[in-house]
Design a protein around this motif. Sequence first.
Motif, PDB file in Angstrom:
ATOM      1  N   GLU A 172      -6.205   8.784   4.089  1.00 30.96           N
ATOM      2  CA  GLU A 172      -5.395   7.851   3.303  1.00 30.96           C
ATOM      3  C   GLU A 172      -4.718   8.544   2.117  1.00 30.96           C
ATOM      4  O   GLU A 172      -3.542   8.336   1.850  1.00 30.96           O
ATOM      5  N   GLU A 199       0.819  -1.212   0.000  1.00 29.75           N
ATOM      6  CA  GLU A 199       0.000   0.000   0.000  1.00 29.75           C
ATOM      7  C   GLU A 199       0.855   1.264   0.000  1.00 29.75           C
ATOM      8  O   GLU A 199       0.578   2.213  -0.749  1.00 29.75           O
ATOM      9  N   ILE A 217     -11.371   1.753   6.167  1.00 30.78           N
ATOM     10  CA  ILE A 217     -10.622   2.634   5.274  1.00 30.78           C
ATOM     11  C   ILE A 217     -11.099   4.059   5.512  1.00 30.78           C
ATOM     12  O   ILE A 217     -12.244   4.401   5.212  1.00 30.78           O
ATOM     13  N   LEU A 268      -6.265  -0.510  -2.851  1.00 29.94           N
ATOM     14  CA  LEU A 268      -6.299  -0.341  -1.404  1.00 29.94           C
ATOM     15  C   LEU A 268      -7.261  -1.334  -0.765  1.00 29.94           C
ATOM     16  O   LEU A 268      -6.978  -1.891   0.306  1.00 29.94           O
ATOM     17  N   MET A 297     -11.191  -4.541   8.349  1.00 28.71           N
ATOM     18  CA  MET A 297     -10.328  -3.371   8.227  1.00 28.71           C
ATOM     19  C   MET A 297     -11.152  -2.188   7.747  1.00 28.71           C
ATOM     20  O   MET A 297     -11.907  -2.293   6.779  1.00 28.71           O
ATOM     21  N   ARG A 311      -6.020  -4.170   1.993  1.00 31.52           N
ATOM     22  CA  ARG A 311      -6.713  -4.284   3.275  1.00 31.52           C
ATOM     23  C   ARG A 311      -7.376  -5.662   3.418  1.00 31.52           C
ATOM     24  O   ARG A 311      -7.485  -6.196   4.523  1.00 31.52           O
ATOM     25  N   ALA A 370      -4.758  -8.038   4.535  1.00 35.46           N
ATOM     26  CA  ALA A 370      -4.464  -7.785   5.946  1.00 35.46           C
ATOM     27  C   ALA A 370      -5.569  -8.342   6.836  1.00 35.46           C
ATOM     28  O   ALA A 370      -5.309  -8.890   7.915  1.00 35.46           O
ATOM     29  N   SER A 371      -6.807  -8.230   6.388  1.00 35.05           N
ATOM     30  CA  SER A 371      -7.930  -8.776   7.138  1.00 35.05           C
ATOM     31  C   SER A 371      -7.851 -10.296   7.218  1.00 35.05           C
ATOM     32  O   SER A 371      -8.077 -10.887   8.284  1.00 35.05           O
ATOM     33  N   LYS A 424     -15.226  -0.338   4.557  1.00 31.20           N
ATOM     34  CA  LYS A 424     -14.883  -1.463   5.425  1.00 31.20           C
ATOM     35  C   LYS A 424     -14.642  -2.709   4.567  1.00 31.20           C
ATOM     36  O   LYS A 424     -15.373  -2.962   3.605  1.00 31.20           O
TER      37      LYS A 424
END
Length: 433
Positions: A430, A110, A425, A408, A423, A412, A415-416, A210
Amino acid sequence: MKAENKPIEVIIVGAGSRSMNYASYSLKHPEQMRVVGVVDPNPLRRAHTAERYELAEDMVFADVEALVARPKLADAAINGTLDAQHVSTSLPLLQKGYDLLLEKPIGIAEDEVLELYRIAQAYGRKVMICHVLRYAPFYVELKKELEAGTIGDILHIQTEENVDFHHMATAFVRGKFANKERGGSSFLMQKCCHDLDLITWFQSKVLPVKVSSYGGRSYFREPRAPQGSGTRCLTDCAIEENCVYSAKKLYVDQPLWPVYVWPRYLDGVRLSYEEKLESLRTDNPFGRCVWRCDNDIADHQAVMMEFENGSTAVHNLVGGAAKACRTVHITGTKGEIYGELEEGFFVVRHPHLREGGVYSEQRVDIPVSRDMHGGGDYRLVEDFVRVVRGDTSAQFSTSLEHAILGHLVGFRADASMASGHAMRIDWGNEMPL
């Protein structure tokens, strides 16, 4: 502004299959685009490209540093380097003054993607990302239906990409994208940043706020190996004749994915039948058992999104399907659209109470090209030419600013999946929009 009666001049950076495919547009439309240089660390690849495009000796470079050490030599660059090299090779090109056609994904993290955005903005460069599906007639026509309000306001988007078993085995289990450290990108970002981009495109200016995701590597791992399987298909496997992942069946008998499988194929080298078998028996990574490789990426993943207006979306990525296909099902306040890219049509349905039925259905046929990505590849390059020329009729649909949204979401989502948590946003902090 580039004169409209002259072709734009481009330099290929990374002469792999994707950038060479985009560059080949110049061979069909020399009045629109001309390849004037190449950058690639492989001397054979440089020589092959120089011969194909009749390049001057001083327009062939081993690395980007050598190119940018010279005065600006073209209007733009086509960057088809490996994922992990996208940003590091693009930054000096932008700083030197080149506009850019950049293969997806934009980058592998990111923060580096946002850095690329900031540099492009600071230097006023035009950057188009190769999200070719935005140019595929199937999705172009679908988008028109959405913009016309045919199904009302979007409530939910469901998309799916099924990666067929031979593509999965080749690129994402045995190949360079199977291991994140080696390939740079996750399975989701390498294969489905297209789909995440489409979802944000369908939603127009409604932002995702989200993201949650679940999935993992569950099938292509050693505990799943069938009894009798070995380490390599043609050396110690007792079930090779009946295995759909047999390297001999896939890569010699079919033959599939030669660009991936055979050493120096892009450089014009062609192996004999016996040479191929020997290669798979010995040091060729594509001869390995799919259940005993060094792959560490997910083989299936679900991504769920919530948007600022309360609408939702789900994207499913499945590796190992019998048939490769992309599907889309969008439900709105007045109706729905359902289609499959490869079938060449989608249907628009509306509630319709009448004798003998409860809905009406209209079929929209799409003249799908046999070109890659539903005919989107050359349409994207054609628009890139207009963008570089400063033509106000250019769509510039896949600008860097637009493409960041889906990226993005993807970062995310990964990462989730890793953390087990949804996650958020916060777009206000950002990036500038």
